[in-house]
Write a protein that holds these residues in place. Structure first.
Motif, mmCIF file in Angstrom:
data_model
loop_
_atom_site.group_PDB
_atom_site.id
_atom_site.type_symbol
_atom_site.label_atom_id
_atom_site.label_comp_id
_atom_site.label_asym_id
_atom_site.label_seq_id
_atom_site.Cartn_x
_atom_site.Cartn_y
_atom_site.Cartn_z
ATOM 1 N N ASP A 28 -20.358 -21.266 -15.792
ATOM 2 C CA ASP A 28 -19.833 -21.217 -17.162
ATOM 3 C C ASP A 28 -18.454 -20.564 -17.203
ATOM 4 O O ASP A 28 -17.535 -21.058 -17.869
ATOM 5 C CB ASP A 28 -20.781 -20.464 -18.086
ATOM 6 C CG ASP A 28 -22.016 -21.264 -18.428
ATOM 7 O OD1 ASP A 28 -22.005 -22.492 -18.236
ATOM 8 O OD2 ASP A 28 -23.002 -20.648 -18.882
ATOM 9 N N ILE A 42 -13.098 -24.817 -26.398
ATOM 10 C CA ILE A 42 -14.325 -24.755 -25.602
ATOM 11 C C ILE A 42 -14.300 -23.506 -24.732
ATOM 12 O O ILE A 42 -15.299 -22.773 -24.641
ATOM 13 C CB ILE A 42 -14.508 -26.036 -24.772
ATOM 14 C CG1 ILE A 42 -14.845 -27.198 -25.714
ATOM 15 C CG2 ILE A 42 -15.575 -25.862 -23.700
ATOM 16 C CD1 ILE A 42 -15.015 -28.529 -25.045
ATOM 17 N N LEU A 77 -21.489 -20.572 -28.548
ATOM 18 C CA LEU A 77 -22.131 -21.773 -28.010
ATOM 19 C C LEU A 77 -22.195 -22.891 -29.040
ATOM 20 O O LEU A 77 -22.048 -24.065 -28.692
ATOM 21 C CB LEU A 77 -23.533 -21.439 -27.513
ATOM 22 C CG LEU A 77 -23.620 -20.557 -26.276
ATOM 23 C CD1 LEU A 77 -25.063 -20.387 -25.848
ATOM 24 C CD2 LEU A 77 -22.785 -21.099 -25.145
ATOM 25 N N VAL A 78 -22.411 -22.530 -30.291
ATOM 26 C CA VAL A 78 -22.414 -23.547 -31.351
ATOM 27 C C VAL A 78 -21.037 -24.207 -31.427
ATOM 28 O O VAL A 78 -20.926 -25.432 -31.569
ATOM 29 C CB VAL A 78 -22.831 -22.932 -32.702
ATOM 30 C CG1 VAL A 78 -22.568 -23.885 -33.844
ATOM 31 C CG2 VAL A 78 -24.291 -22.525 -32.665
ATOM 32 N N VAL A 80 -18.912 -24.576 -28.978
ATOM 33 C CA VAL A 80 -18.802 -25.466 -27.814
ATOM 34 C C VAL A 80 -19.597 -26.750 -28.051
ATOM 35 O O VAL A 80 -19.102 -27.851 -27.779
ATOM 36 C CB VAL A 80 -19.287 -24.745 -26.535
ATOM 37 C CG1 VAL A 80 -19.420 -25.709 -25.382
ATOM 38 C CG2 VAL A 80 -18.338 -23.619 -26.179
ATOM 39 N N LEU A 81 -20.821 -26.624 -28.566
ATOM 40 C CA LEU A 81 -21.653 -27.804 -28.799
ATOM 41 C C LEU A 81 -21.062 -28.730 -29.853
ATOM 42 O O LEU A 81 -21.071 -29.954 -29.687
ATOM 43 C CB LEU A 81 -23.061 -27.383 -29.197
ATOM 44 C CG LEU A 81 -23.907 -26.783 -28.087
ATOM 45 C CD1 LEU A 81 -25.221 -26.250 -28.646
ATOM 46 C CD2 LEU A 81 -24.167 -27.788 -26.994
ATOM 47 N N VAL A 82 -20.553 -28.172 -30.926
ATOM 48 C CA VAL A 82 -19.982 -29.006 -31.994
ATOM 49 C C VAL A 82 -18.734 -29.721 -31.511
ATOM 50 O O VAL A 82 -18.565 -30.928 -31.737
ATOM 51 C CB VAL A 82 -19.687 -28.150 -33.250
ATOM 52 C CG1 VAL A 82 -18.833 -28.914 -34.246
ATOM 53 C CG2 VAL A 82 -20.988 -27.699 -33.890
ATOM 54 N N SER A 84 -17.910 -30.427 -28.405
ATOM 55 C CA SER A 84 -18.315 -31.411 -27.397
ATOM 56 C C SER A 84 -18.983 -32.622 -28.040
ATOM 57 O O SER A 84 -18.715 -33.763 -27.647
ATOM 58 C CB SER A 84 -19.274 -30.774 -26.388
ATOM 59 O OG SER A 84 -18.659 -29.698 -25.739
ATOM 60 N N ALA A 85 -19.850 -32.382 -29.019
ATOM 61 C CA ALA A 85 -20.527 -33.491 -29.696
ATOM 62 C C ALA A 85 -19.527 -34.366 -30.439
ATOM 63 O O ALA A 85 -19.637 -35.602 -30.412
ATOM 64 C CB ALA A 85 -21.579 -32.955 -30.656
#
Length: 168
Positions: A28, A42, A77-78, A80-82, A84-85
């Protein structure tokens, strides 16, 4: 679970899960470092997660694991996920994206509904804690205390009910 039963690793090579966890943390950090120029948000999200976990862990506690220590760090992390999504779904047709969102929402709603059965009553919650952490003292003591108090209240009610005809 409200009372996690976690055995700490005493050395980096004690268990395979410790080695995998260490590898994931290093990966990571390496990924965040490599992404810092092309994807700075990110990299920021990953570093935000680790920085805030280090801040949350400065004060030593009796418990090894506290869920509420994740509340602020999880925002990284949210993020990063948003991001990336959003990047991954730009190429998807709108109908496919809509179906994915609906499936995700239905899955999360179903899991929430199922979890509510454990929280429906106090005894259900206490039994759930003991089922998930059978070797910890606190969940067992709390369940025992509740059952004892409940038994005592029922006995008092029965005695009162039996004594009512005598009051006439």
């Amino acid at each position: 679970n409200l009372d996690h039963d976690v055995d700490p690793s005493r050395s980096p090579v004690e268990t395979l899960s410790t080695l995998i966890g260490m590898f994931c943390v290093i990966a990571d950090f390496a990924g965040a470092w490599l992404a810092r120029t092309r994807h700075p948000l990110i990299a920021y999200g990953v570093l935000f997660f680790f920085l805030h976990h280090s801040i949350e862990s400065l004060y030593p506690n009796i418990e090894l694991m506290f869920e509420h220590r994740n509340y602020l760090p999880i925002l990284g992390l949210v993020m990063v996920l948003v991001i990336s999504a959003c990047a991954l779904t730009r190429r998807l047709p709108r109908m496919v994206l809509t179906m994915i969102v609906i499936l995700l929402c239905c899955t999360l709603a179903g899991l929430t509904f199922a979890r509510n059965f454990a929280w429906e009553t106090r005894i259900g919650l206490l039994e759930d804690r003991v089922r998930k952490s059978p070797h910890k003292f606190r969940p067992n003591a709390n369940l025992s205390t509740f059952l004892y108090d409940d038994y005592r209240k029922r006995r008092e009610a029965e005695a009162l009910h039996e004594g009512m005809p005598l009051v006439k």
